[in-house]
Design a protein around this motif. Structure first.
Motif, PDB file in Angstrom:
ATOM      1  N   TRP A  63       1.959   0.225  -6.273  1.00  0.00           N
ATOM      2  CA  TRP A  63       2.656  -0.882  -6.924  1.00  0.00           C
ATOM      3  C   TRP A  63       4.082  -0.995  -6.396  1.00  0.00           C
ATOM      4  CZ3 TRP A  63       0.159  -3.926 -10.512  1.00  0.00           C
ATOM      5  CH2 TRP A  63      -0.989  -3.410 -11.121  1.00  0.00           C
ATOM      6  N   THR A  64       4.589  -2.241  -6.350  1.00  0.00           N
ATOM      7  CA  THR A  64       6.016  -2.467  -6.149  1.00  0.00           C
ATOM      8  C   THR A  64       6.474  -3.558  -7.108  1.00  0.00           C
ATOM      9  OG1 THR A  64       5.668  -4.125  -4.400  1.00  0.00           O
ATOM     10  CG2 THR A  64       5.979  -1.826  -3.702  1.00  0.00           C
ATOM     11  N   VAL A  65       7.722  -3.409  -7.582  1.00  0.00           N
ATOM     12  CA  VAL A  65       8.356  -4.421  -8.425  1.00  0.00           C
ATOM     13  C   VAL A  65       9.634  -4.853  -7.697  1.00  0.00           C
ATOM     14  CG1 VAL A  65       9.429  -4.937 -10.639  1.00  0.00           C
ATOM     15  CG2 VAL A  65       7.419  -3.446 -10.543  1.00  0.00           C
ATOM     16  N   ASN A  66       9.641  -6.100  -7.235  1.00  0.00           N
ATOM     17  CA  ASN A  66      10.741  -6.613  -6.407  1.00  0.00           C
ATOM     18  C   ASN A  66      11.049  -5.664  -5.249  1.00  0.00           C
ATOM     19  OD1 ASN A  66      11.024  -8.938  -7.875  1.00  0.00           O
ATOM     20  ND2 ASN A  66      12.729  -8.207  -9.104  1.00  0.00           N
ATOM     21  N   VAL A  80       6.693   1.644  -7.722  1.00  0.00           N
ATOM     22  CA  VAL A  80       6.515   2.058  -9.123  1.00  0.00           C
ATOM     23  C   VAL A  80       5.202   2.825  -9.211  1.00  0.00           C
ATOM     24  CG1 VAL A  80       6.184   1.273 -11.497  1.00  0.00           C
ATOM     25  CG2 VAL A  80       7.802   0.076 -10.015  1.00  0.00           C
ATOM     26  N   ASN A  81       5.222   3.955  -9.900  1.00  0.00           N
ATOM     27  CA  ASN A  81       4.008   4.770 -10.035  1.00  0.00           C
ATOM     28  C   ASN A  81       2.984   4.096 -10.952  1.00  0.00           C
ATOM     29  OD1 ASN A  81       5.028   6.830  -8.407  1.00  0.00           O
ATOM     30  ND2 ASN A  81       5.979   7.876 -10.151  1.00  0.00           N
ATOM     31  N   SER A  82       1.712   4.313 -10.634  1.00  0.00           N
ATOM     32  CA  SER A  82       0.647   3.844 -11.516  1.00  0.00           C
ATOM     33  C   SER A  82       0.668   4.641 -12.811  1.00  0.00           C
ATOM     34  CB  SER A  82      -0.721   4.007 -10.847  1.00  0.00           C
ATOM     35  OG  SER A  82      -0.829   3.195  -9.691  1.00  0.00           O
ATOM     36  N   SER A  83       0.403   3.975 -13.923  1.00  0.00           N
ATOM     37  CA  SER A  83       0.339   4.685 -15.206  1.00  0.00           C
ATOM     38  C   SER A  83      -0.989   5.421 -15.350  1.00  0.00           C
ATOM     39  CB  SER A  83       0.521   3.700 -16.362  1.00  0.00           C
ATOM     40  OG  SER A  83      -0.468   2.686 -16.318  1.00  0.00           O
ATOM     41  N   PHE A  84      -2.027   4.945 -14.657  1.00  0.00           N
ATOM     42  CA  PHE A  84      -3.308   5.641 -14.614  1.00  0.00           C
ATOM     43  C   PHE A  84      -4.099   5.111 -13.420  1.00  0.00           C
ATOM     44  CE2 PHE A  84      -4.238   1.832 -17.111  1.00  0.00           C
ATOM     45  CZ  PHE A  84      -5.415   1.381 -16.529  1.00  0.00           C
ATOM     46  N   THR A  85      -5.080   5.880 -12.974  1.00  0.00           N
ATOM     47  CA  THR A  85      -5.991   5.454 -11.913  1.00  0.00           C
ATOM     48  C   THR A  85      -7.396   5.907 -12.271  1.00  0.00           C
ATOM     49  OG1 THR A  85      -4.263   5.655 -10.214  1.00  0.00           O
ATOM     50  CG2 THR A  85      -6.547   5.555  -9.457  1.00  0.00           C
ATOM     51  N   LEU A  86      -8.334   4.955 -12.284  1.00  0.00           N
ATOM     52  CA  LEU A  86      -9.731   5.249 -12.584  1.00  0.00           C
ATOM     53  C   LEU A  86     -10.593   4.967 -11.361  1.00  0.00           C
ATOM     54  CD1 LEU A  86     -10.088   3.567 -16.111  1.00  0.00           C
ATOM     55  CD2 LEU A  86      -9.626   5.974 -15.614  1.00  0.00           C
ATOM     56  N   CYS A  99       0.475  -5.531  -6.143  1.00  0.00           N
ATOM     57  CA  CYS A  99      -0.505  -4.449  -6.104  1.00  0.00           C
ATOM     58  C   CYS A  99      -1.093  -4.429  -4.699  1.00  0.00           C
ATOM     59  CB  CYS A  99      -1.593  -4.706  -7.145  1.00  0.00           C
ATOM     60  SG  CYS A  99      -3.215  -4.052  -6.741  1.00  0.00           S
ATOM     61  N   GLN A 100      -0.995  -3.285  -4.006  1.00  0.00           N
ATOM     62  CA  GLN A 100      -1.535  -3.162  -2.650  1.00  0.00           C
ATOM     63  C   GLN A 100      -2.653  -2.144  -2.629  1.00  0.00           C
ATOM     64  OE1 GLN A 100       1.188  -3.042   0.604  1.00  0.00           O
ATOM     65  NE2 GLN A 100      -0.251  -2.040   1.989  1.00  0.00           N
ATOM     66  N   ALA A 101      -3.798  -2.536  -2.042  1.00  0.00           N
ATOM     67  CA  ALA A 101      -4.967  -1.656  -1.945  1.00  0.00           C
ATOM     68  C   ALA A 101      -5.214  -1.310  -0.481  1.00  0.00           C
ATOM     69  CB  ALA A 101      -6.192  -2.347  -2.536  1.00  0.00           C
ATOM     70  N   ASN A 102      -5.489  -0.021  -0.209  1.00  0.00           N
ATOM     71  CA  ASN A 102      -5.691   0.441   1.161  1.00  0.00           C
ATOM     72  C   ASN A 102      -6.893   1.378   1.252  1.00  0.00           C
ATOM     73  OD1 ASN A 102      -3.027  -0.446   2.607  1.00  0.00           O
ATOM     74  ND2 ASN A 102      -2.356   0.538   0.722  1.00  0.00           N
ATOM     75  N   VAL A 103      -7.645   1.228   2.338  1.00  0.00           N
ATOM     76  CA  VAL A 103      -8.657   2.204   2.743  1.00  0.00           C
ATOM     77  C   VAL A 103      -8.377   2.501   4.217  1.00  0.00           C
ATOM     78  CG1 VAL A 103     -11.100   2.739   2.991  1.00  0.00           C
ATOM     79  CG2 VAL A 103     -10.344   1.255   1.127  1.00  0.00           C
ATOM     80  N   PHE A 104      -7.706   3.628   4.463  1.00  0.00           N
ATOM     81  CA  PHE A 104      -7.227   3.960   5.799  1.00  0.00           C
ATOM     82  C   PHE A 104      -6.458   2.756   6.355  1.00  0.00           C
ATOM     83  CE2 PHE A 104     -10.997   6.710   5.278  1.00  0.00           C
ATOM     84  CZ  PHE A 104     -10.370   7.934   5.414  1.00  0.00           C
ATOM     85  N   HIS A 105      -6.648   2.438   7.650  1.00  0.00           N
ATOM     86  CA  HIS A 105      -6.024   1.256   8.246  1.00  0.00           C
ATOM     87  C   HIS A 105      -7.003   0.094   8.283  1.00  0.00           C
ATOM     88  CE1 HIS A 105      -8.358   3.189  11.412  1.00  0.00           C
ATOM     89  NE2 HIS A 105      -8.394   2.021  12.033  1.00  0.00           N
ATOM     90  N   LEU A 106      -8.206   0.299   7.706  1.00  0.00           N
ATOM     91  CA  LEU A 106      -9.294  -0.663   7.849  1.00  0.00           C
ATOM     92  C   LEU A 106      -9.241  -1.785   6.819  1.00  0.00           C
ATOM     93  CD1 LEU A 106     -12.109   2.003   8.318  1.00  0.00           C
ATOM     94  CD2 LEU A 106     -10.914   0.743  10.128  1.00  0.00           C
ATOM     95  N   TYR A 107      -8.704  -1.488   5.643  1.00  0.00           N
ATOM     96  CA  TYR A 107      -8.659  -2.472   4.548  1.00  0.00           C
ATOM     97  C   TYR A 107      -7.273  -2.400   3.937  1.00  0.00           C
ATOM     98  CZ  TYR A 107      -9.784  -4.560  -0.043  1.00  0.00           C
ATOM     99  OH  TYR A 107      -9.804  -5.321  -1.191  1.00  0.00           O
ATOM    100  N   GLN A 108      -6.521  -3.483   4.052  1.00  0.00           N
ATOM    101  CA  GLN A 108      -5.175  -3.561   3.496  1.00  0.00           C
ATOM    102  C   GLN A 108      -5.008  -4.943   2.871  1.00  0.00           C
ATOM    103  OE1 GLN A 108      -2.668  -2.608   6.902  1.00  0.00           O
ATOM    104  NE2 GLN A 108      -2.785  -0.415   6.483  1.00  0.00           N
ATOM    105  N   ARG A 109      -5.162  -4.998   1.552  1.00  0.00           N
ATOM    106  CA  ARG A 109      -5.099  -6.275   0.835  1.00  0.00           C
ATOM    107  C   ARG A 109      -4.093  -6.154  -0.309  1.00  0.00           C
ATOM    108  NH1 ARG A 109     -10.184  -8.876   1.584  1.00  0.00           N
ATOM    109  NH2 ARG A 109     -10.889  -8.327   3.696  1.00  0.00           N
TER     110      ARG A 109
END
Length: 287
Positions: free
Chosen positions: A179-182, A186-192, A227-237
């Protein structure tokens, strides 16, 4: 008495060994060296993969190159015809017309092809020098779609708590979320990590956001949450949202046009103190 035919002077053997060492040092003749493996860290399911094994034979002749993933699946022997042989299920993935003494090409790789790959190079006689090197490759099933971002409200005042979550479609391995804010992390409060009911090898990722806003968080009255999601360098959305600052209306002390509104609570308070002051003055005058 020892027979002359069977007796060997140890001094002559030592002299011969020293001579070989000296000849090697003078002529610069050496054997197999500089063996290295080059395989990708991660690839997507269904793709074609190029792996290479580099080496310097110098004075040696090549005897064989073998590739392993657990067991042997590829062999190259230049003296044999054909020089290439493949083995097992992984060997069936080898593109033999594109593979050679330095390269192995695998087609349509799958998640079960994740693992350690080893390349073994051997020089020919008389040395038969052998060197083995290894590398690790991940085969990833990438999420099918973009992350989805949800936030409780669209407006927040200073001191409010912003809550939301970011959901990334299933994959193997599951996506990492940041996560980033401006622009500030920022740390995630939880991850499932939730197992996909249709494929227990894949997992959906849900990451939570929970932070209290401060004046410094807002830029021109805006919070830009990403919110940024990554799987190695293959998926960056990414998924993002703009939240507006909710600014309270301030009561005017001087009654200027710019700030003339006084809420009901403020009016009642002012009237209370006014009546109290008048009552106190009347009691004092009666005394």
């Amino acid at each position: 008495m020892r027979s002359a035919a069977r007796y060997r002077d140890p001094r002559s053997t030592l002299s011969a060994s020293l001579l070989c060492v000296l000849l090697t040092a003078v002529t610069g003749v050496h054997g197999l060296s500089n063996v290295s493996i080059d395989i990708p860290l991660a690839v997507a399911t269904g793709t074609t993969v190029n792996m290479s094994c580099r080496y310097d034979l110098q004075s040696d002749m090549l005897y064989t190159v073998k590739w392993y993933k657990g067991s042997e699946f590829f062999r190259y022997v230049p003296k044999e015809m054909p020089p290439i042989a493949v083995f097992g299920d992984l060997g069936a993935k080898v593109e033999t017309n594109q593979s050679d003494a330095n390269r192995v090409v695998l087609k349509d790789v799958q998640p079960n092809h994740t693992g350690k790959y080893r390349c073994e190079v051997s020089g020919d006689s008389p040395s038969f020098n052998t060197v083995m090197v290894a590398g690790y490759m991940h085969v990833a099933s990438l999420p099918n779609g973009d992350p989805q971002l949800r936030i409780e409200k669209t407006r927040y005042a200073v001191g409010d708590t912003v809550r939301g979550n970011c959901t990334v479609p299933s994959g193997n391995p599951p996506a990492n979320v940041t996560w980033t804010v401006n622009g500030t992390p920022v740390n995630s409060s939880f991850t499932l990590k939730i197992v996909d009911k249709n494929d227990n090898q894949q997992q959906m990722t849900i990451a939570g956001l929970d932070f209290e806003t401060m004046q410094d968080n807002f830029r021109n009255g805006i919070l830009h949450i990403v919110c940024q999601a990554n799987v190695f360098h293959l998926y960056q959305r990414t998924a993002d949202v703009l939240l507006k600052e909710e600014r309270p209306r301030l009561a005017s002390v001087l009654g200027t046009r710019e700030s003339s509104y006084i809420g009901n609570a403020a009016k009642n308070t002012a009237e209370y103190f006014y009546i109290t002051a008048i009552t106190t003055l009347l009691l004092c005058s009666l005394r």
